[in-house]
Design a protein around this motif. Structure first.
Motif, PDB file in Angstrom:
ATOM      1  N   GLN A   9       1.889  -1.720 -31.900  1.00 33.24           N
ATOM      2  CA  GLN A   9       3.283  -1.633 -32.333  1.00 33.24           C
ATOM      3  C   GLN A   9       4.241  -1.655 -31.151  1.00 33.24           C
ATOM      4  O   GLN A   9       5.316  -2.240 -31.214  1.00 33.24           O
ATOM      5  CB  GLN A   9       3.483  -0.365 -33.154  1.00 33.24           C
ATOM      6  N   TYR A  10       3.871  -1.038 -30.070  1.00 34.87           N
ATOM      7  CA  TYR A  10       4.735  -0.944 -28.904  1.00 34.87           C
ATOM      8  C   TYR A  10       4.239  -1.799 -27.743  1.00 34.87           C
ATOM      9  O   TYR A  10       4.611  -1.558 -26.593  1.00 34.87           O
ATOM     10  CB  TYR A  10       4.856   0.510 -28.466  1.00 34.87           C
ATOM     11  N   ALA A  11       3.449  -2.803 -28.013  1.00 35.01           N
ATOM     12  CA  ALA A  11       2.905  -3.647 -26.951  1.00 35.01           C
ATOM     13  C   ALA A  11       4.007  -4.426 -26.246  1.00 35.01           C
ATOM     14  O   ALA A  11       3.954  -4.607 -25.022  1.00 35.01           O
ATOM     15  CB  ALA A  11       1.863  -4.609 -27.511  1.00 35.01           C
ATOM     16  N   ASP A  12       5.016  -4.865 -26.973  1.00 40.11           N
ATOM     17  CA  ASP A  12       6.091  -5.626 -26.341  1.00 40.11           C
ATOM     18  C   ASP A  12       6.880  -4.759 -25.366  1.00 40.11           C
ATOM     19  O   ASP A  12       7.293  -5.229 -24.304  1.00 40.11           O
ATOM     20  CB  ASP A  12       7.012  -6.256 -27.380  1.00 40.11           C
ATOM     21  N   ILE A  13       7.061  -3.501 -25.680  1.00 38.23           N
ATOM     22  CA  ILE A  13       7.756  -2.593 -24.770  1.00 38.23           C
ATOM     23  C   ILE A  13       6.921  -2.366 -23.511  1.00 38.23           C
ATOM     24  O   ILE A  13       7.446  -2.378 -22.391  1.00 38.23           O
ATOM     25  CB  ILE A  13       8.078  -1.259 -25.477  1.00 38.23           C
ATOM     26  N   ALA A  14       5.618  -2.195 -23.689  1.00 36.42           N
ATOM     27  CA  ALA A  14       4.737  -2.006 -22.533  1.00 36.42           C
ATOM     28  C   ALA A  14       4.731  -3.248 -21.648  1.00 36.42           C
ATOM     29  O   ALA A  14       4.752  -3.144 -20.415  1.00 36.42           O
ATOM     30  CB  ALA A  14       3.321  -1.673 -23.000  1.00 36.42           C
ATOM     31  N   VAL A  15       4.733  -4.429 -22.253  1.00 36.44           N
ATOM     32  CA  VAL A  15       4.766  -5.676 -21.481  1.00 36.44           C
ATOM     33  C   VAL A  15       6.093  -5.803 -20.737  1.00 36.44           C
ATOM     34  O   VAL A  15       6.130  -6.223 -19.575  1.00 36.44           O
ATOM     35  CB  VAL A  15       4.517  -6.885 -22.406  1.00 36.44           C
ATOM     36  N   ALA A  16       7.193  -5.417 -21.374  1.00 39.13           N
ATOM     37  CA  ALA A  16       8.505  -5.500 -20.722  1.00 39.13           C
ATOM     38  C   ALA A  16       8.589  -4.550 -19.525  1.00 39.13           C
ATOM     39  O   ALA A  16       9.103  -4.918 -18.460  1.00 39.13           O
ATOM     40  CB  ALA A  16       9.612  -5.194 -21.725  1.00 39.13           C
ATOM     41  N   VAL A  17       8.073  -3.349 -19.675  1.00 38.42           N
ATOM     42  CA  VAL A  17       8.091  -2.384 -18.563  1.00 38.42           C
ATOM     43  C   VAL A  17       7.197  -2.869 -17.430  1.00 38.42           C
ATOM     44  O   VAL A  17       7.590  -2.841 -16.250  1.00 38.42           O
ATOM     45  CB  VAL A  17       7.667  -0.981 -19.056  1.00 38.42           C
ATOM     46  N   ALA A  18       5.994  -3.334 -17.770  1.00 34.06           N
ATOM     47  CA  ALA A  18       5.089  -3.837 -16.739  1.00 34.06           C
ATOM     48  C   ALA A  18       5.669  -5.070 -16.058  1.00 34.06           C
ATOM     49  O   ALA A  18       5.525  -5.244 -14.837  1.00 34.06           O
ATOM     50  CB  ALA A  18       3.728  -4.164 -17.354  1.00 34.06           C
ATOM     51  N   GLY A  19       6.343  -5.914 -16.823  1.00 39.30           N
ATOM     52  CA  GLY A  19       6.975  -7.097 -16.238  1.00 39.30           C
ATOM     53  C   GLY A  19       8.097  -6.745 -15.288  1.00 39.30           C
ATOM     54  O   GLY A  19       8.241  -7.354 -14.229  1.00 39.30           O
ATOM     55  N   ALA A  20       8.908  -5.760 -15.647  1.00 39.60           N
ATOM     56  CA  ALA A  20       9.993  -5.321 -14.765  1.00 39.60           C
ATOM     57  C   ALA A  20       9.423  -4.724 -13.479  1.00 39.60           C
ATOM     58  O   ALA A  20       9.958  -4.962 -12.383  1.00 39.60           O
ATOM     59  CB  ALA A  20      10.884  -4.308 -15.469  1.00 39.60           C
ATOM     60  N   LEU A  21       8.338  -3.974 -13.586  1.00 43.46           N
ATOM     61  CA  LEU A  21       7.675  -3.438 -12.398  1.00 43.46           C
ATOM     62  C   LEU A  21       7.143  -4.568 -11.515  1.00 43.46           C
ATOM     63  O   LEU A  21       7.306  -4.546 -10.291  1.00 43.46           O
ATOM     64  CB  LEU A  21       6.526  -2.515 -12.792  1.00 43.46           C
ATOM     65  N   ALA A  22       6.521  -5.561 -12.145  1.00 42.71           N
ATOM     66  CA  ALA A  22       5.953  -6.678 -11.389  1.00 42.71           C
ATOM     67  C   ALA A  22       7.049  -7.523 -10.736  1.00 42.71           C
ATOM     68  O   ALA A  22       6.892  -7.960  -9.589  1.00 42.71           O
ATOM     69  CB  ALA A  22       5.094  -7.543 -12.307  1.00 42.71           C
ATOM     70  N   ILE A  23       8.130  -7.752 -11.442  1.00 42.68           N
ATOM     71  CA  ILE A  23       9.234  -8.532 -10.880  1.00 42.68           C
ATOM     72  C   ILE A  23       9.824  -7.798  -9.677  1.00 42.68           C
ATOM     73  O   ILE A  23      10.125  -8.416  -8.644  1.00 42.68           O
ATOM     74  CB  ILE A  23      10.291  -8.822 -11.956  1.00 42.68           C
ATOM     75  N   ALA A  24       9.985  -6.492  -9.770  1.00 40.56           N
ATOM     76  CA  ALA A  24      10.503  -5.712  -8.632  1.00 40.56           C
ATOM     77  C   ALA A  24       9.544  -5.761  -7.457  1.00 40.56           C
ATOM     78  O   ALA A  24       9.957  -5.892  -6.304  1.00 40.56           O
ATOM     79  CB  ALA A  24      10.757  -4.273  -9.063  1.00 40.56           C
ATOM     80  N   TRP A  25       8.262  -5.662  -7.731  1.00 39.29           N
ATOM     81  CA  TRP A  25       7.261  -5.702  -6.670  1.00 39.29           C
ATOM     82  C   TRP A  25       7.264  -7.054  -5.967  1.00 39.29           C
ATOM     83  O   TRP A  25       7.223  -7.136  -4.741  1.00 39.29           O
ATOM     84  CB  TRP A  25       5.891  -5.385  -7.263  1.00 39.29           C
ATOM     85  N   ILE A  26       7.320  -8.143  -6.756  1.00 42.94           N
ATOM     86  CA  ILE A  26       7.350  -9.486  -6.180  1.00 42.94           C
ATOM     87  C   ILE A  26       8.622  -9.690  -5.365  1.00 42.94           C
ATOM     88  O   ILE A  26       8.591 -10.258  -4.269  1.00 42.94           O
ATOM     89  CB  ILE A  26       7.209 -10.543  -7.289  1.00 42.94           C
ATOM     90  N   ALA A  27       9.748  -9.224  -5.871  1.00 37.33           N
ATOM     91  CA  ALA A  27      11.006  -9.353  -5.127  1.00 37.33           C
ATOM     92  C   ALA A  27      10.939  -8.574  -3.822  1.00 37.33           C
ATOM     93  O   ALA A  27      11.427  -9.038  -2.786  1.00 37.33           O
ATOM     94  CB  ALA A  27      12.172  -8.862  -5.976  1.00 37.33           C
ATOM     95  N   ASP A  28      10.331  -7.404  -3.846  1.00 37.98           N
ATOM     96  CA  ASP A  28      10.191  -6.614  -2.625  1.00 37.98           C
ATOM     97  C   ASP A  28       9.288  -7.316  -1.618  1.00 37.98           C
ATOM     98  O   ASP A  28       9.569  -7.322  -0.419  1.00 37.98           O
ATOM     99  CB  ASP A  28       9.640  -5.226  -2.972  1.00 37.98           C
ATOM    100  N   LEU A  29       8.227  -7.940  -2.094  1.00 40.01           N
ATOM    101  CA  LEU A  29       7.333  -8.674  -1.195  1.00 40.01           C
ATOM    102  C   LEU A  29       8.009  -9.919  -0.619  1.00 40.01           C
ATOM    103  O   LEU A  29       7.835 -10.242   0.559  1.00 40.01           O
ATOM    104  CB  LEU A  29       6.061  -9.089  -1.936  1.00 40.01           C
ATOM    105  N   LEU A  30       8.761 -10.632  -1.449  1.00 45.86           N
ATOM    106  CA  LEU A  30       9.398 -11.865  -0.984  1.00 45.86           C
ATOM    107  C   LEU A  30      10.491 -11.607   0.050  1.00 45.86           C
ATOM    108  O   LEU A  30      10.724 -12.443   0.931  1.00 45.86           O
ATOM    109  CB  LEU A  30       9.979 -12.639  -2.162  1.00 45.86           C
ATOM    110  N   THR A  31      11.160 -10.487  -0.065  1.00 50.72           N
ATOM    111  CA  THR A  31      12.243 -10.204   0.876  1.00 50.72           C
ATOM    112  C   THR A  31      11.739  -9.529   2.141  1.00 50.72           C
ATOM    113  O   THR A  31      12.499  -9.408   3.100  1.00 50.72           O
ATOM    114  CB  THR A  31      13.301  -9.306   0.220  1.00 50.72           C
ATOM    115  N   GLY A  32      10.505  -9.073   2.161  1.00 55.38           N
ATOM    116  CA  GLY A  32       9.954  -8.448   3.351  1.00 55.38           C
ATOM    117  C   GLY A  32      10.464  -7.039   3.580  1.00 55.38           C
ATOM    118  O   GLY A  32      10.256  -6.472   4.643  1.00 55.38           O
ATOM    119  N   ARG A  33      11.110  -6.476   2.614  1.00 51.30           N
ATOM    120  CA  ARG A  33      11.629  -5.123   2.766  1.00 51.30           C
ATOM    121  C   ARG A  33      10.640  -4.124   2.180  1.00 51.30           C
ATOM    122  O   ARG A  33       9.727  -4.479   1.471  1.00 51.30           O
ATOM    123  CB  ARG A  33      12.967  -5.015   2.028  1.00 51.30           C
TER     124      ARG A  33
END
Length: 107
Positions: free
Chosen positions: A26-50
């Protein structure tokens, strides 16, 4: 008559399995959205070198929440029952991170 009872029981069991599955995901879409936001932040942090993961996580999470709000409340293109709002949340998260890295103060 006994064959009908077996079919009714099989239908009941299948319905029970489907009900449990729907409750479980029932809440799989919310879990995917939270995990996606975490992954996007992690990738952005890696790409910027900060190493400011907390700041990028805050911006990404805020952008994802804004994307959900725009998709479900403002433009009404999605409901919480479908997956369209998750794509909006991802897109808003990326756009907010782009804005953050473009307009942040570089002392």
């Amino acid at each position: 008559m006994p064959g009908d009872l077996g079919k009714i029981k099989a239908d009941f069991v299948a319905g029970e399995i489907e009900r449990r599955w729907r409750k479980m995901v029932q809440y799989a879409d919310i879990a995917v959205a939270v995990a996606g936001a975490l992954a996007i932040a992690w990738i952005a942090d890696l790409l910027t070198g900060r190493r400011g993961y907390i700041a990028t996580l805050l911006v990404s999470g805020t952008g994802a929440a804004c994307g959900w709000f725009l998709a479900t409340r403002v433009f009404a293109v999605a409901t919480m029952d479908d997956w369209v709002w998750v794509a909006w949340a991802f897109a808003a998260s990326v756009l907010s991170l782009i804005g953050y890295f473009l307009f942040r103060n570089k002392r």
